[in-house]
Design an enzyme around this catalytic site. Structure first.
Site, PDB file in Angstrom:
ATOM      1  CG  ASP A  33       5.277 -62.915 -79.683  1.00 25.95           C
ATOM      2  OD1 ASP A  33       6.022 -63.187 -78.585  1.00 25.95           O
ATOM      3  OD2 ASP A  33       5.612 -63.038 -80.685  1.00 25.95           O
ATOM      4  CD  GLU A  35       7.880 -25.976 -67.053  1.00 25.48           C
ATOM      5  OE1 GLU A  35       8.296 -24.959 -67.686  1.00 25.48           O
ATOM      6  OE2 GLU A  35       8.546 -26.145 -65.841  1.00 25.48           O
ATOM      7  CD  GLU A  45      11.736 -26.404 -73.170  1.00 23.93           C
ATOM      8  OE1 GLU A  45      11.701 -25.264 -72.691  1.00 23.93           O
ATOM      9  OE2 GLU A  45      12.862 -26.955 -73.392  1.00 23.93           O
ATOM     10  CD  GLU A  90      10.775 -22.534 -74.309  1.00 20.01           C
ATOM     11  OE1 GLU A  90      11.851 -21.846 -74.302  1.00 20.01           O
ATOM     12  OE2 GLU A  90      10.196 -22.597 -73.271  1.00 20.01           O
ATOM     13  CD  GLU A 136       7.539 -24.750 -71.507  1.00 24.97           C
ATOM     14  OE1 GLU A 136       8.544 -24.698 -71.840  1.00 24.97           O
ATOM     15  OE2 GLU A 136       6.828 -24.638 -70.598  1.00 24.97           O
ATOM     16  CG  HIS A 173      11.993 -27.410 -66.813  1.00 21.99           C
ATOM     17  ND1 HIS A 173      11.988 -26.119 -67.207  1.00 21.99           N
ATOM     18  CD2 HIS A 173      13.292 -27.766 -67.479  1.00 21.99           C
ATOM     19  CE1 HIS A 173      12.862 -25.698 -67.642  1.00 21.99           C
ATOM     20  NE2 HIS A 173      13.851 -26.657 -67.925  1.00 21.99           N
ATOM     21  NE  ARG A 190      12.707 -18.629 -64.865  1.00 29.35           N
ATOM     22  CZ  ARG A 190      11.556 -19.303 -64.922  1.00 29.35           C
ATOM     23  NH1 ARG A 190      11.887 -20.516 -65.744  1.00 29.35           N
ATOM     24  NH2 ARG A 190      10.667 -19.187 -64.535  1.00 29.35           N
ATOM     25  CD  GLU A 204      11.483 -25.349 -63.172  1.00 27.59           C
ATOM     26  OE1 GLU A 204      12.150 -24.574 -63.066  1.00 27.59           O
ATOM     27  OE2 GLU A 204      10.678 -25.289 -64.528  1.00 27.59           O
ATOM     28  NE  ARG A 219      16.231 -25.102 -64.719  1.00 26.35           N
ATOM     29  CZ  ARG A 219      15.702 -24.362 -65.382  1.00 26.35           C
ATOM     30  NH1 ARG A 219      14.442 -24.072 -65.116  1.00 26.35           N
ATOM     31  NH2 ARG A 219      16.277 -23.652 -66.181  1.00 26.35           N
TER      32      ARG A 219
HETATM   33  P1  ADP Z   1       8.182 -22.182 -65.840  1.00 25.58           P
HETATM   34  O1  ADP Z   1       7.919 -21.103 -65.040  1.00 25.58           O
HETATM   35  O2  ADP Z   1       9.102 -23.312 -65.296  1.00 25.58           O
HETATM   36  O3  ADP Z   1       7.987 -22.027 -67.030  1.00 25.58           O
HETATM   37  P2  ADP Z   1       5.341 -23.474 -66.207  1.00 25.58           P
HETATM   38  O4  ADP Z   1       4.282 -22.428 -65.822  1.00 25.58           O
HETATM   39  O5  ADP Z   1       5.614 -23.718 -67.725  1.00 25.58           O
HETATM   40  O6  ADP Z   1       6.451 -23.503 -65.495  1.00 25.58           O
HETATM   41  O7  ADP Z   1       4.827 -25.141 -65.572  1.00 25.58           O
HETATM   42  C1  ADP Z   1       4.611 -25.195 -64.413  1.00 25.58           C
HETATM   43  C2  ADP Z   1       3.908 -26.550 -64.079  1.00 25.58           C
HETATM   44  O8  ADP Z   1       3.997 -26.875 -62.852  1.00 25.58           O
HETATM   45  C3  ADP Z   1       2.678 -26.900 -64.630  1.00 25.58           C
HETATM   46  O9  ADP Z   1       2.535 -28.184 -65.320  1.00 25.58           O
HETATM   47  C4  ADP Z   1       1.788 -26.580 -63.383  1.00 25.58           C
HETATM   48  O10 ADP Z   1       0.549 -27.354 -63.594  1.00 25.58           O
HETATM   49  C5  ADP Z   1       2.542 -27.643 -62.525  1.00 25.58           C
HETATM   50  N1  ADP Z   1       2.315 -27.424 -61.112  1.00 25.58           N
HETATM   51  C6  ADP Z   1       1.672 -26.431 -60.482  1.00 25.58           C
HETATM   52  N2  ADP Z   1       1.480 -26.454 -59.034  1.00 25.58           N
HETATM   53  C7  ADP Z   1       1.941 -27.925 -58.872  1.00 25.58           C
HETATM   54  C8  ADP Z   1       2.007 -28.786 -57.693  1.00 25.58           C
HETATM   55  N3  ADP Z   1       1.714 -28.710 -56.684  1.00 25.58           N
HETATM   56  N4  ADP Z   1       2.911 -29.807 -57.817  1.00 25.58           N
HETATM   57  C9  ADP Z   1       3.496 -30.176 -59.001  1.00 25.58           C
HETATM   58  N5  ADP Z   1       3.269 -29.655 -60.365  1.00 25.58           N
HETATM   59  C10 ADP Z   1       2.483 -28.412 -60.096  1.00 25.58           C
HETATM   60 MG    MG Z   2      10.269 -24.697 -66.305  1.00 26.57          MG
HETATM   61 MG    MG Z   3      10.367 -24.076 -71.367  1.00 26.47          MG
HETATM   62 MG    MG Z   4       7.629 -23.408 -68.913  1.00 17.14          MG
END
Ligand code: ADP
Ligand code: MG
Ligand code: MG
Ligand code: MG
Ligand code: MG
Length: 442
Positions: A52, A129, A131, A186, A193, A242, A314, A331, A333
């Site tokens: 529903d 990512e 958190e 974190e 995270e 992120h 960053r 990335e 954010r």
């Molecule tokens: P940070 O350095 O911002 O803390 P993380 O290492 O925590 O980054 O997370 C990086 C993320 O990006 C992971 O989920 C990873 O699998 C992803 N990632 C890596 N290569 C690619 C890609 N080509 N496209 C999209 N995401 C990717």
């Molecule tokens: Mg990040």
């Molecule tokens: Mg983080």
């Molecule tokens: Mg991270």
């Protein structure tokens, strides 16, 4: 491993599965579930299970309430925490009674934008990512704002309660097919995270929903409450999500990488970035959909406020992480984990594709600490801020036809209506802060 329909039937039988949860996500990012028994599985896989729709927030009116669930067999997963009887789940798309994809179903929305990408020759990869905070529950099981870190101080529990819960979460997620890349404490007390490997956007959105469910359940088993609320405590970091993004061509090559490009990024990567920055103020309503989301987007906690990008810093809205080749990515954010992942990925992809279609050049990168640039200078550089609150975000969304079209009329209307209601309810509240500030002063 991703199963086909017949494999799901076989697998469920072989494993002695008794219950199957047919899951889908409403507009507001809340997971809904209908449980069926194994006897009904075949019927379910044929898309014959109805529910529903009028009982779901933001779906449909009573007159048009018959909705169908179409399970995606590739999402079949056993619940590792179900120990009494074997239970599994299937993630579903919602169809209307005429057999058409229901346009109030966020998963259908994401699929529609993914199709647009495919027609342009791209697939979309996303690595989120997520958190979250782990808080203690009281004797009645109600969540508190006490974390395991300061709970140690009050002697409520062993200090490593959160750590051991997180270890359990990682193990559980692995059993559910996740490839965990990292898991860590974190910045804030009680904040964690867990990163899992990127995947195609539809799987990534499914994974985010599954992740949140598993994290909550495992936390509960440890006497903790996991929350994905963006900013549970004033004065410490909030929780973001992120969103790492890249496009592949249909052969599987990363389109953002260009050996001879500026910063080794391709023209497509720059246009995609241009589209993201152009539409960020409008899609914020979706990537940061709660009143509370905007309390995270303030200076001092590594959360973005300004619409800018950098490859060396960053703090901005979009960062270009250093890795190249297959890992070349942007990335984003600002998203937070209160966002509906299907809608969030749909709107950011749409923004990026619009950048490619219309060759939108991004502004120059801002490589110094953006918080140290004066207001006047920022104006001169044309650096805008993200919306300051949900009201401003919805206003911004209402003026952006590209992002509105990505959501579709049904979802846009329901979302905007609900957000305005929430805002009106909130803005009339008298807060503790105001009492402290004004009660004795006036
Ligand atoms: P940070 O350095 O911002 O803390 P993380 O290492 O925590 O980054 O997370 C990086 C993320 O990006 C992971 O989920 C990873 O699998 C992803 N990632 C890596 N290569 C690619 C890609 N080509 N496209 C999209 N995401 C990717
Ligand atoms: Mg990040
Ligand atoms: Mg983080
Ligand atoms: Mg991270
Ligand atoms: Mg990391």
């Amino acid at each position: 491993k991703k199963y086909s329909k017949d494999e799901v039937l076989q697998k469920a039988k072989d494993l002695g599965v008794e219950f199957i949860h047919l899951q889908f996500t409403d507009i507001f990012g809340v997971m809904k579930s209908v449980a069926i028994t194994i006897e009904q599985l075949e019927k379910a896989l044929n898309g014959e299970i109805t529910f529903d729709g009028s009982s779901i927030d933001g779906f449909v009116r009573i007159e048009e309430s018959d909705m169908y669930l179409k399970p995606d067999p590739s999402t079949f997963v056993i619940f590792p925490w179900a120990t009494q009887v074997k239970e599994a789940r299937l993630i579903c798309d919602v169809y209307d009674k005429d057999g058409k994809p229901f346009d109030g179903c966020p998963r259908n929305t994401l699929k529609r934008i993914l199709k647009e990408a495919e027609e342009m020759g791209y697939t979309f990869n996303v690595g989120p990512e997520c958190e979250f905070f782990l808080f203690h529950t009281d004797e009645k099981g109600n969540p508190s704002l006490v974390t395991h870190d300061n709970a140690g101080y009050f002697d409520l529990a062993p200090v490593d309660l959160g750590e051991s819960a997180r270890r359990d979460m990682v193990l559980t997620l692995k059993q559910m097919g996740f490839e965990i890349e990292a898991s860590h404490h974190e910045v804030a007390p009680g904040q964690h995270e867990i990163d899992f490997k990127y995947d195609d956007a539809l799987s990534a959105a499914d994974n985010i929903m599954t992740f949140k469910m598993a994290v909550r359940i495992i936390a509960q088993q440890h006497g903790l409450h996991a929350t994905f609320m963006p900013k549970p405590i004033y004065g410490i970091s909030g929780s973001g999500m992120h969103t790492n993004m890249s496009l592949n061509d249909l052969q599987g090559n990363n389109v953002f990488y260009e050996e001879n490009g500026k910063l080794q990024l391709s023209q497509e990567a720059y246009y995609f970035l241009g589209g993201i920055l152009k539409h960020a103020r409008a899609f914020a309503a979706i990537t940061n959909p709660t009143i509370n989301s905007y309390k995270r987007l303030v200076p001092g906690y590594e959360a973005p406020i300004y619409v800018a990008w950098s490859a060396s810093n960053r703090s901005p809205l979009v960062r270009v992480p250093a890795k190249r080749g297959k890992s070349t990515r942007l990335e984003l954010r600002n998203p937070d984990p209160s966002a509906n992942p299907y809608l969030a990925l749909a709107v950011v992809l749409k923004a990026g594709l619009d950048g490619i279609k219309n060759k939108i050049e991004p502004p120059k990168s801002v490589d110094s600490n953006i918080y140290n640039i004066g207001e006047e200078e920022k104006d001169k550089m044309g650096i805008e801020s993200l919306p300051a609150n949900l009201y401003e975000a919805v206003e911004e969304l209402s003026q952006n036809d590209v992002i509105k079209a990505a959501l579709g009329g049904h979802i846009y209307e329901k979302f905007a209506e609900a957000a305005k209601l929430e805002w009106n309810e909130y803005k009339a509240r008298v807060t503790k802060w105001e009492i402290e500030k004004y009660l004795t002063k006036f």
